[in-house]
Design an enzyme around this catalytic site. Structure first.
Site, short mmCIF file in Angstrom:
data_model
loop_
_atom_site.label_atom_id
_atom_site.label_comp_id
_atom_site.label_asym_id
_atom_site.label_seq_id
_atom_site.Cartn_x
_atom_site.Cartn_y
_atom_site.Cartn_z
CE LYS A 1 2.32 -4.32 -2.71
NZ LYS A 1 2.97 -5.80 -3.38
N GLY B 1 6.82 -0.67 -8.75
CA GLY B 1 6.66 -0.36 -7.19
C GLY B 1 6.60 1.15 -7.48
CD GLU C 1 -0.54 -7.44 -1.43
OE1 GLU C 1 1.05 -7.07 -1.58
OE2 GLU C 1 -0.52 -8.07 -2.36
NE ARG D 1 9.02 -6.86 -19.21
CZ ARG D 1 8.59 -6.49 -17.55
NH1 ARG D 1 6.94 -6.42 -18.04
NH2 ARG D 1 9.38 -6.27 -16.98
NE ARG E 1 18.45 -5.91 -15.08
CZ ARG E 1 17.21 -5.54 -15.61
NH1 ARG E 1 16.49 -4.52 -15.70
NH2 ARG E 1 16.39 -6.40 -15.67
#
Ligand code: MV4
Length: 445
Positions: A158, A165, A200, A292, A336
């Site tokens: 990552k 992602g 990871e 947020r 959504r």
């Protein structure tokens, strides 16, 4: 309390924030690009200021233009919504230095969570479980090889400046590592101007379960239970719900305590979310923190009967929270509604909405800026609304969702409604047996 809030955003979230501001007796300022002249957020605001041309970097991401709009309208606070400048510490700092309250955390808190390795180190110190992996940045492919051998494949690479992602590489066997290492680094550099990557252990078929938290300026923190966001496609969430069908009272307690520790570790102030990966044995691991308000905040609002935007504004104005936790009293699901073609790889479908009928009735909430005649510009994300249903049980929330989706009429552009209709009838979805891989094998008919 603030007298006038400038909303540095557009679309449904700008409307959502204005609704609460109005209820609180606070004046609102909308900002808009020339592509959004006819948007509802412009019409619903007390004042509106054009901040530039359609491209985000020339308008919704243009800090100088937004600060000019703050100045000419005399706003005393800025709400960033989600996306755009919501997690931009430079913007938060500039607001605060000009005596304008940024409705969100301090810039230091944004930075502490923006760099993923720093965030992970902070979590380890605070006693929050993280995915096993190497400590810190990978210095060479040889180091990566050694580390991967120690913990065993599969592993995941990552980007430390990443999140959501972007720039990730899953590596199943050693022979793939070198190439993955190079491409992850190159992708990180081109996407984030920072080529730092870390490793990871790969958690297989995890659920994405996140805990909503709130913290005030006086060190009080509480959690507001979880949302299950495992129904995603290419890191885009499509459905969220609370409570998670996988959750137990015991697991909620443990994850809630961990989330509060995470927030307390950085003296977090505002509302925020701790994202966890949860494996099939109910082991959970800190993934990221979102500093947020999120798209899916509504499902939490519905199950605990609590206005999160109001809370966020009150906290920014210096109010105290009680410190007691909140637990789901209902079941809520959010679909959504995006202007995308689900039959065509969810390709964006901008254009004019010719017919628009949005559902209503008992247990139905629609947060949307869509109307008949509205032209969806091609420059921004494709969300045109969120359909949320709430009921006593998950089964009823699904039934209400199916009914509401059946009433929803949008013509002129393609939408995700057909996808959601099929999902609400899917055996595995109905049984609650899904994880983040679920949509990979889902076929739309
Ligand atoms: C992982 C993982 C498995 N193991 N980390 C995706 C988004 C970013 N926040 C981290 N992600 C993942 N990290 C380990 N160690 C699997 C994912 C992942 C994922 C996570 C949540 C929701 C959907 C996902 C889809 C693919 C991969």
């Amino acid at each position: 309390m603030f007298k006038k809030i400038l909303i540095a955003n557009r679309g449904e979230i700008a409307l959502r924030i204005m609704r609460t501001a109005r209820e609180m007796g606070i004046k609102t300022v909308a900002v808009y690009s020339t592509a959004d002249r006819d948007s509802l957020h412009v019409r619903f605001a007390d004042e509106a200021v054009c901040i530039g041309t359609p491209q985000s970097r020339d308008s919704y991401l243009n800090i100088a233009n937004i600060m000019s709009a703050v100045e000419i309208t005399n706003a005393d606070a800025v709400h960033p919504g989600y996306g755009f400048l919501a997690e931009n510490s430079r913007f938060a700092r500039i607001c605060n230095e000009h005596g304008i309250k940024f409705i969100g955390p301090n810039p230091e808190m944004i930075d502490a969570m923006g760099d993923k390795i720093t965030a992970k180190e902070t979590m380890i110190k605070a006693g929050v479980p993280v995915v096993p992996g190497g400590e810190g940045l990978l210095k060479s492919v040889e180091e990566a090889k050694g580390l991967a051998r120690e913990m065993g494949y599969p592993i995941i690479l990552k980007a430390t400046a990443g999140g959501g992602g972007k720039g990730m590489r899953i590596v199943a066997e050693e022979f793939e590592l070198e190439k993955a290492y190079d491409t992850a680094k190159a992708e990180a550099l081109s996407s984030f101007k920072n080529d730092g990557i870390y490793m990871e252990k790969f958690v297989e078929e995890p659920r994405h379960i996140e805990i909503q938290i709130a913290g005030d300026q006086y060190g009080n923190v509480c959690h507001l239970s979880e949302r299950d966001c495992s129904i995603q496609r290419r890191h885009q969430k499509l459905v969220e719900e609370s409570p998670s069908p996988f959750m137990t009272t015991e697991l909620r307690y443990k994850m809630g305590e961990a989330a509060k520790k995470a927030a307390a570790a950085i003296n977090y102030e505002s509302v925020g979310t701790i994202e966890f990966l949860v494996d099939k044995h109910s082991n959970f691991y800190f993934m990221e923190m979102n500093t947020r308000i999120q798209v899916e905040h509504c499902v939490t609002e519905e199950v605990i009967n609590y206005d999160l935007i109001k809370e966020q504004i009150l906290i920014a104005a210096g109010h105290r929270i009680s410190g007691k936790d909140y637990f789901p009293q209902m079941h809520a699901i959010e679909c959504r509604i995006n202007a995308e073609d689900p039959y065509n790889d969810f390709r964006p479908s901008p254009g004019k909405i010719t017919v628009c009928h949005q559902p209503g009735g008992h247990g139905v909430r629609v947060d949307s800026h869509a109307y008949a005649g509205y032209v969806i510009p091609p420059y921004y994300d494709s969300i045109i609304g969120k359909l949320i249903t709430v009921a006593q049980t998950r089964q009823e929330a699904i039934q209400t969702m199916y009914r509401a989706l059946s009433e929803y009429v949008i013509e002129g552009v393609k939408t995700t409604i057909p996808f959601h209709l099929q999902l609400m009838r899917d055996k595995r979805f109905i049984s609650g047996d899904f994880n983040t891989k679920f949509l990979e094998s889902f076929k739309l008919r």
